[in-house]
Design an enzyme around this catalytic site. Sequence first.
Site, PDB file in Angstrom:
ATOM      1  N   THR A   1       0.843  -1.206   0.000  1.00  0.00           N
ATOM      2  CA  THR A   1       0.000   0.000   0.000  1.00  0.00           C
ATOM      3  C   THR A   1       0.876   1.254   0.000  1.00  0.00           C
ATOM      4  OG1 THR A   1      -1.733  -1.150   1.201  1.00  0.00           O
ATOM      5  CG2 THR A   1      -1.763   1.244   1.340  1.00  0.00           C
ATOM      6  N   GLY A   2       0.386   2.294  -0.668  1.00  0.00           N
ATOM      7  CA  GLY A   2       1.120   3.567  -0.646  1.00  0.00           C
ATOM      8  C   GLY A   2       1.433   4.042  -2.054  1.00  0.00           C
ATOM      9  N   SER A   3       2.105   5.171  -2.151  1.00  0.00           N
ATOM     10  CA  SER A   3       2.361   5.746  -3.475  1.00  0.00           C
ATOM     11  C   SER A   3       3.368   4.912  -4.269  1.00  0.00           C
ATOM     12  CB  SER A   3       2.836   7.191  -3.345  1.00  0.00           C
ATOM     13  OG  SER A   3       3.979   7.267  -2.518  1.00  0.00           O
ATOM     14  N   THR A   4       4.366   4.332  -3.595  1.00  0.00           N
ATOM     15  CA  THR A   4       5.336   3.492  -4.310  1.00  0.00           C
ATOM     16  C   THR A   4       4.660   2.194  -4.764  1.00  0.00           C
ATOM     17  OG1 THR A   4       6.923   4.343  -2.691  1.00  0.00           O
ATOM     18  CG2 THR A   4       7.745   2.720  -4.248  1.00  0.00           C
TER      19      THR A   4
ATOM     20  N   ASP B   1       8.326   3.461   5.167  1.00  0.00           N
ATOM     21  CA  ASP B   1       8.558   4.857   5.575  1.00  0.00           C
ATOM     22  C   ASP B   1      10.013   5.054   5.987  1.00  0.00           C
ATOM     23  OD1 ASP B   1       5.813   5.836   5.311  1.00  0.00           O
ATOM     24  OD2 ASP B   1       5.414   4.316   6.825  1.00  0.00           O
TER      25      ASP B   1
ATOM     26  N   LYS C   1       6.682   1.068   8.945  1.00  0.00           N
ATOM     27  CA  LYS C   1       5.635   1.149   7.938  1.00  0.00           C
ATOM     28  C   LYS C   1       4.342   1.636   8.604  1.00  0.00           C
ATOM     29  CE  LYS C   1       5.024  -2.099   5.038  1.00  0.00           C
ATOM     30  NZ  LYS C   1       4.720  -0.980   4.085  1.00  0.00           N
TER      31      LYS C   1
ATOM     32  N   GLU D   1      -0.695  -5.180   6.147  1.00  0.00           N
ATOM     33  CA  GLU D   1       0.619  -5.337   5.506  1.00  0.00           C
ATOM     34  C   GLU D   1       1.444  -6.381   6.259  1.00  0.00           C
ATOM     35  OE1 GLU D   1       1.223  -0.808   3.732  1.00  0.00           O
ATOM     36  OE2 GLU D   1       2.010  -1.281   5.704  1.00  0.00           O
TER      37      GLU D   1
HETATM   38  C1  5RP Z   1       1.389   2.232   4.153  1.00  0.00           C
HETATM   39  C2  5RP Z   1       2.849   1.992   4.173  1.00  0.00           C
HETATM   40  C3  5RP Z   1       3.663   2.485   3.013  1.00  0.00           C
HETATM   41  O1  5RP Z   1       4.388   1.431   2.500  1.00  0.00           O
HETATM   42  C4  5RP Z   1       4.587   3.559   3.482  1.00  0.00           C
HETATM   43  O2  5RP Z   1       3.823   4.559   4.148  1.00  0.00           O
HETATM   44  C5  5RP Z   1       5.360   4.179   2.325  1.00  0.00           C
HETATM   45  O3  5RP Z   1       4.488   4.915   1.542  1.00  0.00           O
HETATM   46  P1  5RP Z   1       4.941   5.641   0.197  1.00  0.00           P
HETATM   47  O4  5RP Z   1       5.294   4.566  -0.772  1.00  0.00           O
HETATM   48  O5  5RP Z   1       3.718   6.422  -0.203  1.00  0.00           O
HETATM   49  O6  5RP Z   1       6.106   6.534   0.525  1.00  0.00           O
HETATM   50  O7  5RP Z   1       3.394   1.416   5.077  1.00  0.00           O
HETATM   51  O8  5RP Z   1       0.772   1.842   5.345  1.00  0.00           O
END
Ligand code: 5RP
Length: 218
Positions: free
Chosen positions: A28-31, A84, A94, A103
Site C-alpha cells: 500500500t502507498g504511493s510506491t 517509511d 511502515k 501489511e
Molecule cells: C502504508 C505503508 C507504506 O508502504 C509507506 O507509508 C510508504 O508509503 P509511500 O510509498 O507512499 O512513501 O506502510 O501503510
Amino acid sequence: MTQDELKKAVALAALEYVPEGEVIGVGTGSTANFFIDGLAGMRARITGAVASSEASAARLAAHGIPLFDLNEVESLSVYVDGADEIDASFAMIKGGGAALTREKIVAAVAKKFVCIADASKKVPVLGKFPLPVEVIPLARAQVTRALAALGGRPVWREGVITDNGNVIIDVHGLAIEQPVEFEARINQIVGVVTNGLFAQRPADVLLLGTPQGVETFS
Ligand code: 5RP
C-alpha cells in the site's frame, strides 16, 4: 530526479521479482501504486494478487487484476511493498498510510519481502518517522499513556480509521536501537493491534531508488 520518479523506478524494477502463474502479495502507498500500475502490463502472466488494503484492492481491481482473499492462499512467494524508513538490517517502519496491520499479515505469509523505496527512506536508526501503532478505539487513552511511558510522544492521528475499524497513534521522537525487542514490547500493550515496526519479519530484498539508478541489496 523527483521523489516520485525514484519511486516509479524501484516499483518497475520490482516487476522482475514477480513469478509467472502465481498469486502475489501487494502493498500500500504511493510506491506500491506505481508497482500496481506496472503489474497491469503483465496481468495475463499472474494468477492474481492479495492486497494489503482496500485502496490497493480497488487499484488492482481497476486494472482487471484478480483479487484473492488471504484465507484462500496457502503461501505467497513474494510480497512487494514500500516503507517509511528502512535500516541496514532491513527492519522497517511502515504504516504511514495506516495499512500496517494487513501489511504485516500479508508479509508474514510471503516467502520473500521485496521492499521498494526511494533513497530518502534509508536511515541509520529507525524512529525519525513517527512510529504508527494501530489501536482498538476503546483503548486509545490507555495505550497513549503506555506508549508515553516507553519514552516517545504519542499523537492520535485524528480522523483516520483503518480498514479494520481501528485508530492510529503515531509515536514521535524515538530512536529505535533495538527494533526487534521494541516491536515485541509495544505489541504487549493491551489494546494494541500491531505496530509499524517490521523487524521480526524484515525485508529480504531492498530496491533503493537513487539518482544514480536502482540499487539492489539482499
Ligand atoms: C502504508 C505503508 C507504506 O508502504 C509507506 O507509508 C510508504 O508509503 P509511500 O510509498 O507512499 O512513501 O506502510 O501503510
